[in-house]
Design an enzyme around this catalytic site. Sequence first.
Site: not given
Length: 511
Positions: A323-324
Amino acid sequence: MLFNSYSFIFLFLPIAWIGYWIARGRSNEWGMIALSMASLFFYAYWDVRFLPVLLFSIGINHFVAGMITRTGRRYSRSWLIAGIIFNLGLLGFFKYMNFFSEISESLTGVAILSVHILLPIGISFFTFQQITYLIDAYRGKTARYDLLHYTVFVAFFPQLISGPIVHHSEMMPQFKTASRPEARSIAIGLSIFIAGLFKKLVLADNIAPFASAVFAASDSGADVTFVETWGALVAFSFQMYFDFSGYSDMAIGLGLMFGIRLPINFRSPYQALSIREYWQRWHITLGRFLTDYVYIPLGGSRVTLPRNLANLIILMFLSGMWHGAGLGFILWGLLNGFWLCCNVIMSRINQMLGITRGSLIPAPVACIMTFLAVSFGWCFFKSVNFAGLVNMTETAMGFNGLTLPASFALELGGFAPILEFLGFTFSGPGHVAIGEWATLGVPMIIASFLIVWTMPNTNQLFLSNDPEYNVEEQGFLIWRPNMVGFVSVSGIFFFAMLFASSISEFLYFQF
């Protein structure tokens, strides 16, 4: 180009749709050429500098897949490893080098990079999608496809930017045999697209300011109160819900308009009775990828309890990394891994007690507990720095007391003493005026609760009669392509477009 922009709705989509069906009328190859050109233009419109990255990734992966299928078992494994290293290396360079450079600079005073690397949009999605193709090519589960059809498989614009993460087995046959869709399919696709547009423009974007104001204050070092913190967490929960489900709906709708069925990626996750069920309903195709290509190869649940718990932690750690690039995403993934471990342990306890159906916890309570656990996790996901993350989590857990903004005391009048009697205190600043909470924030949150827990989801509403989708549960409302359906969808579209003056990106675009 955003799905919710005028340029997409009134220019790109009609031109691409008409052009595709004219070309498809000549042959499948011409149709695929038109679709690939439209998809590559759509991607380049964001930033033409990203297009070479996408084309480079497609070209290398197509070549590696060919080498895997043509060489013997001994060499195909080497090609697979090389392909996975290439994909993860490309993703890691663009997604994590800034993160590692910042860590290096904070620890040593020397940054790894002298420039900030821009993240190519959608790289997480098309990278995972191609990794699955390479693995299945090695397993002998996929045929050899020409470069044109492979390009459409990777770059098909409805799912290129934010998924779903499609599998070759469900897409390639459709691209090979795509035929002109019936008017009913086009009507359903357009209606689902409009439903997603409504979720994004009317619901998600109008809830967003209430979450953003409190998170921004926390990230800047300002004190936040218990009530506003939970108000922001619940608001962000619904913002994420309608933003992502809106995009997922629009992707499926666009696919149907082009005669392609994309997989369902979102199925009422806030109705889940556990975190495990939640992850079976939220971003379904990402969960499918991680389960099939990470969790099961690690042994899944067919191992000892400690090993099973470790597999779940690894699974969600990778989800957070996907996701990041940031400590918050990693901690968010580990927190969800912890929740999943709790689910497994609770299931074992039920088995020891002889409970084979249901649970010790009543369903409504389990649903609320799951929602609160998910909402709390957004502290890690939304905060942009570590200080803000600590501030939000401590306040949400009540470590700073049951507080409301001091300015609310006067506005609440006779209710203020009642709240003080219940243990609440009025202190600190308010980051959203109580009038804004009262006139828009709280009504929007209440409306969101009602929509999420009492209304049929988009799949039930529009796809119940489609045997290809096999929607298990039918809602009490089913949309039909008749005059009533046309009028209702048209009204929803015109109402949604009233909110299109301020266009915002989808939250999952940053991944």
